[in-house]
Design a protein around this motif. Structure first.
Motif, PDB file in Angstrom:
ATOM      1  N   ALA A  30       0.834  -1.208   0.000  1.00  0.00           N
ATOM      2  CA  ALA A  30       0.000   0.000   0.000  1.00  0.00           C
ATOM      3  C   ALA A  30       0.867   1.256   0.000  1.00  0.00           C
ATOM      4  O   ALA A  30       0.591   2.210  -0.738  1.00  0.00           O
ATOM      5  CB  ALA A  30      -0.938  -0.008   1.201  1.00  0.00           C
ATOM      6  N   ARG A  31       1.915   1.280   0.815  1.00  0.00           N
ATOM      7  CA  ARG A  31       2.802   2.443   0.876  1.00  0.00           C
ATOM      8  C   ARG A  31       3.520   2.652  -0.450  1.00  0.00           C
ATOM      9  O   ARG A  31       3.580   3.756  -0.974  1.00  0.00           O
ATOM     10  CB  ARG A  31       3.833   2.272   2.001  1.00  0.00           C
ATOM     11  N   LEU A  32       4.047   1.567  -1.008  1.00  0.00           N
ATOM     12  CA  LEU A  32       4.768   1.634  -2.274  1.00  0.00           C
ATOM     13  C   LEU A  32       3.851   2.110  -3.403  1.00  0.00           C
ATOM     14  O   LEU A  32       4.207   2.988  -4.190  1.00  0.00           O
ATOM     15  CB  LEU A  32       5.347   0.260  -2.590  1.00  0.00           C
ATOM     16  N   ARG A  33       2.644   1.548  -3.452  1.00  0.00           N
ATOM     17  CA  ARG A  33       1.675   1.944  -4.481  1.00  0.00           C
ATOM     18  C   ARG A  33       1.327   3.425  -4.352  1.00  0.00           C
ATOM     19  O   ARG A  33       1.288   4.163  -5.337  1.00  0.00           O
ATOM     20  CB  ARG A  33       0.429   1.073  -4.383  1.00  0.00           C
ATOM     21  N   GLU A  34       1.105   3.902  -3.131  1.00  0.00           N
ATOM     22  CA  GLU A  34       0.772   5.307  -2.905  1.00  0.00           C
ATOM     23  C   GLU A  34       1.915   6.218  -3.352  1.00  0.00           C
ATOM     24  O   GLU A  34       1.693   7.240  -4.008  1.00  0.00           O
ATOM     25  CB  GLU A  34       0.463   5.533  -1.421  1.00  0.00           C
ATOM     26  N   GLU A  35       3.140   5.847  -3.023  1.00  0.00           N
ATOM     27  CA  GLU A  35       4.297   6.642  -3.429  1.00  0.00           C
ATOM     28  C   GLU A  35       4.453   6.657  -4.947  1.00  0.00           C
ATOM     29  O   GLU A  35       4.755   7.701  -5.538  1.00  0.00           O
ATOM     30  CB  GLU A  35       5.561   6.122  -2.759  1.00  0.00           C
TER      31      GLU A  35
END
Length: 153
Positions: free
Chosen positions: A132-137
């Motif tokens: 989720a963090r990687l996708r958001e970034e």
């Protein structure tokens, strides 16, 4: 002031664009055996994901959803139609608009394809929070880069 003649040239491994390129190629390669089992290429998989999510979709909207230009998506859709994955029909409301729908064959792949993302994540060892963090970034980076590209036009 920096003298360009004495400055070291940029290092390939220090470039964000190269890290993104390498990651994209590696992820696509990791998907390949999973999609081979379905008889799909990665771009075909993305088209089907969009159609499974949105249903019948005009080509223009599909291209926008996939962040592709019409000249790229049109040959892909022609190949998918030949492979029996999609139907292309003219919109009854606008003869200029082509609507894309899944064939029954593509619908049968939907259940099997549902396991692909989890299988890949499991194989890479990425957890839900990390993904989720990687996708958001990455979406944030894409938005910023698109803004830069738009201003440069």
């Amino acid at each position: 002031m920096t003298n360009p003649e004495t400055q070291d040239p940029p290092r390939l491994d220090d470039q964000l664009c190269f890290a993104l390129y390498a990651a994209q190629r590696a992820v696509t390669a990791a998907y390949r055996p999973l999609l081979d089992e379905l008889g799909l290429t990665y771009p075909q998989y993305l088209v089907l994901l969009a159609l499974w999510e949105h249903g019948e979709t005009p080509v223009k909207q599909l291209a926008s959803t996939l962040h592709l230009d019409y000249g790229t998506v049109s040959p892909l859709l022609k190949r998918m139609e030949t492979a029996g994955l999609i139907h292309r029909t003219r919109s009854p409301h606008d003869d200029r608009s082509i609507l894309i729908t899944c064939t029954p064959h593509a619908e049968t792949l939907r259940t099997r394809a549902a396991a692909v993302p989890e299988t890949l994540l499991s194989a890479t060892g990425l957890g839900g929070t990390e993904v989720a963090r990687l996708r958001e970034e990455l979406w944030g980076l894409a938005e910023r880069a698109e803004g830069v590209a738009e201003r440069a036009r």
